[in-house]
Write a protein that holds these residues in place. Sequence first.
Motif, PDB file in Angstrom:
ATOM      1  N   SER A   1      -7.058  -4.188   6.431  1.00 59.48           N
ATOM      2  CA  SER A   1      -8.058  -2.958   5.986  1.00 59.48           C
ATOM      3  C   SER A   1      -7.515  -1.619   6.304  1.00 59.48           C
ATOM      4  N   LEU A   2      -7.358  -1.692   7.691  1.00 64.50           N
ATOM      5  CA  LEU A   2      -7.056  -0.355   8.228  1.00 64.50           C
ATOM      6  C   LEU A   2      -5.471   0.021   7.542  1.00 64.50           C
ATOM      7  N   TRP A   3      -4.583  -0.826   7.527  1.00 60.89           N
ATOM      8  CA  TRP A   3      -3.298  -0.746   6.892  1.00 60.89           C
ATOM      9  C   TRP A   3      -3.282  -0.329   5.324  1.00 60.89           C
ATOM     10  N   GLN A   4      -4.254  -0.982   5.026  1.00 63.98           N
ATOM     11  CA  GLN A   4      -4.571  -0.470   3.321  1.00 63.98           C
ATOM     12  C   GLN A   4      -5.065   1.093   3.082  1.00 63.98           C
ATOM     13  N   SER A   5      -5.974   1.152   4.121  1.00 62.05           N
ATOM     14  CA  SER A   5      -6.461   2.700   3.980  1.00 62.05           C
ATOM     15  C   SER A   5      -5.773   3.648   4.278  1.00 62.05           C
ATOM     16  N   ILE A   6      -5.170   3.646   5.589  1.00 62.72           N
ATOM     17  CA  ILE A   6      -4.478   4.757   6.050  1.00 62.72           C
ATOM     18  C   ILE A   6      -3.507   5.474   5.135  1.00 62.72           C
ATOM     19  N   PRO A   7      -2.738   4.716   4.557  1.00 64.21           N
ATOM     20  CA  PRO A   7      -1.633   5.607   3.406  1.00 64.21           C
ATOM     21  C   PRO A   7      -2.511   6.139   2.357  1.00 64.21           C
ATOM     22  N   ILE A   8      -3.579   5.765   1.983  1.00 64.59           N
ATOM     23  CA  ILE A   8      -4.275   6.020   0.902  1.00 64.59           C
ATOM     24  C   ILE A   8      -5.203   7.527   1.581  1.00 64.59           C
ATOM     25  N   VAL A   9      -5.573   7.452   2.537  1.00 59.73           N
ATOM     26  CA  VAL A   9      -6.202   8.423   3.125  1.00 59.73           C
ATOM     27  C   VAL A   9      -5.340   9.552   3.328  1.00 59.73           C
ATOM     28  N   PHE A  10      -4.315   9.504   4.151  1.00 59.76           N
ATOM     29  CA  PHE A  10      -3.202  10.499   4.542  1.00 59.76           C
ATOM     30  C   PHE A  10      -2.374  10.689   3.384  1.00 59.76           C
ATOM     31  N   ASP A  11      -2.209  10.114   2.134  1.00 60.79           N
ATOM     32  CA  ASP A  11      -1.527  10.104   1.226  1.00 60.79           C
ATOM     33  C   ASP A  11      -0.024  10.042   1.550  1.00 60.79           C
ATOM     34  N   ILE A  12       0.190   9.110   2.328  1.00 59.02           N
ATOM     35  CA  ILE A  12       1.525   8.423   2.591  1.00 59.02           C
ATOM     36  C   ILE A  12       2.338   7.749   1.294  1.00 59.02           C
ATOM     37  N   LYS A  13       3.459   8.321   1.298  1.00 55.70           N
ATOM     38  CA  LYS A  13       4.204   7.616   0.170  1.00 55.70           C
ATOM     39  C   LYS A  13       4.702   5.943   0.429  1.00 55.70           C
ATOM     40  N   PRO A  14       4.778   5.336  -0.549  1.00 53.64           N
ATOM     41  CA  PRO A  14       5.206   3.863  -0.032  1.00 53.64           C
ATOM     42  C   PRO A  14       6.693   3.744   0.490  1.00 53.64           C
ATOM     43  N   PHE A  15       7.510   4.450   0.098  1.00 47.13           N
ATOM     44  CA  PHE A  15       8.835   4.529   0.859  1.00 47.13           C
ATOM     45  C   PHE A  15       8.798   4.827   2.418  1.00 47.13           C
ATOM     46  N   ILE A  16       7.724   5.504   2.885  1.00 43.38           N
ATOM     47  CA  ILE A  16       7.474   5.717   4.335  1.00 43.38           C
ATOM     48  C   ILE A  16       6.502   4.481   5.015  1.00 43.38           C
ATOM     49  N   LEU A  17       5.231   4.251   4.314  1.00 43.36           N
ATOM     50  CA  LEU A  17       4.584   3.222   4.701  1.00 43.36           C
ATOM     51  C   LEU A  17       3.796   2.711   3.533  1.00 43.36           C
ATOM     52  N   PRO A  18       4.358   1.648   3.143  1.00 39.44           N
ATOM     53  CA  PRO A  18       3.707   0.965   1.909  1.00 39.44           C
ATOM     54  C   PRO A  18       2.316   0.182   2.210  1.00 39.44           C
ATOM     55  N   LYS A  19       1.537   0.251   1.373  1.00 34.85           N
ATOM     56  CA  LYS A  19       0.341  -0.531   1.553  1.00 34.85           C
ATOM     57  C   LYS A  19       0.513  -2.261   1.394  1.00 34.85           C
ATOM     58  N   PRO A  20      -0.396  -2.947   2.107  1.00 32.14           N
ATOM     59  CA  PRO A  20      -0.166  -4.323   1.993  1.00 32.14           C
ATOM     60  C   PRO A  20      -0.114  -4.815   0.474  1.00 32.14           C
ATOM     61  N   THR A  21      -0.801  -4.084  -0.426  1.00 34.16           N
ATOM     62  CA  THR A  21      -0.776  -4.601  -2.020  1.00 34.16           C
ATOM     63  C   THR A  21       0.701  -4.138  -2.412  1.00 34.16           C
ATOM     64  N   ASP A  22       1.263  -3.091  -1.739  1.00 35.45           N
ATOM     65  CA  ASP A  22       2.608  -2.822  -2.465  1.00 35.45           C
ATOM     66  C   ASP A  22       3.727  -3.851  -2.027  1.00 35.45           C
ATOM     67  N   VAL A  23       3.512  -4.177  -0.762  1.00 37.28           N
ATOM     68  CA  VAL A  23       4.325  -5.223  -0.139  1.00 37.28           C
ATOM     69  C   VAL A  23       4.252  -6.582  -0.675  1.00 37.28           C
ATOM     70  N   LEU A  24       2.946  -6.901  -1.165  1.00 35.57           N
ATOM     71  CA  LEU A  24       2.731  -8.073  -1.926  1.00 35.57           C
ATOM     72  C   LEU A  24       3.323  -8.112  -3.388  1.00 35.57           C
ATOM     73  N   GLN A  25       3.256  -6.907  -4.009  1.00 34.71           N
ATOM     74  CA  GLN A  25       3.772  -6.652  -5.341  1.00 34.71           C
ATOM     75  C   GLN A  25       5.266  -6.769  -5.377  1.00 34.71           C
ATOM     76  N   ALA A  26       5.870  -6.150  -4.311  1.00 36.28           N
ATOM     77  CA  ALA A  26       7.202  -6.150  -4.159  1.00 36.28           C
ATOM     78  C   ALA A  26       7.885  -7.547  -3.956  1.00 36.28           C
ATOM     79  N   ALA A  27       7.170  -8.422  -3.254  1.00 34.59           N
ATOM     80  CA  ALA A  27       7.674  -9.708  -2.973  1.00 34.59           C
ATOM     81  C   ALA A  27       7.669 -10.348  -4.158  1.00 34.59           C
ATOM     82  N   MET A  28       6.498 -10.470  -5.176  1.00 31.09           N
ATOM     83  CA  MET A  28       6.332 -10.949  -6.148  1.00 31.09           C
ATOM     84  C   MET A  28       7.525 -10.802  -7.270  1.00 31.09           C
ATOM     85  N   ASP A  29       7.562  -9.434  -7.260  1.00 30.44           N
ATOM     86  CA  ASP A  29       8.844  -8.718  -8.466  1.00 30.44           C
ATOM     87  C   ASP A  29      10.144  -8.992  -7.910  1.00 30.44           C
ATOM     88  N   ASP A  30      10.494  -9.161  -6.536  1.00 31.41           N
ATOM     89  CA  ASP A  30      11.666  -9.678  -6.201  1.00 31.41           C
ATOM     90  C   ASP A  30      11.835 -11.004  -5.511  1.00 31.41           C
TER      91      ASP A  30
END
Length: 286
Positions: free
Chosen positions: A45-74
Amino acid sequence: MTSQTATTNRSKLVVESSITDKKKARGKVKGTIIGPVIALVIFLSLWQSIPIVFDIKPFILPKPTDVLQAAMDDWHLLWPAIQITVTESIIGFVISAIVGIGISILLASSRILEVSLYPYAVILQTIPVVAIAPIIVIWFGSGFNSIVIISFLIGFFPVVSNTLMGLNSVDKNMGDLFTLYNASKWQTMWKLRIPAAMPYMMSGLKISCTLAIVGAITGEFIAGIGGGRGGLGYAITVAAVQLKTPYLFACAIAGAIFGIGFYLLVSSISRFMLKSWHESAMKVEK
């Protein structure tokens, strides 16, 4: 009648005690499972929230959902990489277990051999793997063979160290008893020292199984051949170069999950072998 009543009461107490023990065991199991699950939920929950709250780009700190999506895509790339790393790690671990236990028995059978050779095992462990890996690649070529050897070298020392300690920690009274019955050196080794060293040996194997994975992934950084034959280490290298950070996280998490599963498997084997006679495993069973 009084005797029958007392017997009945004792039977009831035994049944109640058994029921109480089962409830306590279930409570311990629930506590063991619920605690880590709650901690994992909070962490995600914290990992998912921090990039959203601080507007951190995925190439710096991806959210768990980004990681899951990347795993599915590749997944077509990730799954073959996992299979290769798993194969390399298991082979490296098995070789380190066989060679490590064999050398430990050999060293424990002769004080002269132990004093002469054990320091070199320590020296081999202190040399950084990044220093010897290029030499291994030169000798054995890049790819599977070199990676397995690197995995073996990293997982080798804990097996030797722990097994040798166990073989040298036999109860003196039991040793004297075998001497009293004129047992030969090898009879004492196989019937006393090796069984007594089993807890130490299994402890070394539990350490070695995780280090073998680290060795395999490290070897892939240096000796990976890429393409469809590259493991997680090679995949991580490519993802880092291409700034595919979510996929990089996916590879790292896949390696961690495999490491946890491998450790739990070796721990289960250890409990199975020790639960009937050694206190450490018997306490876990209770």
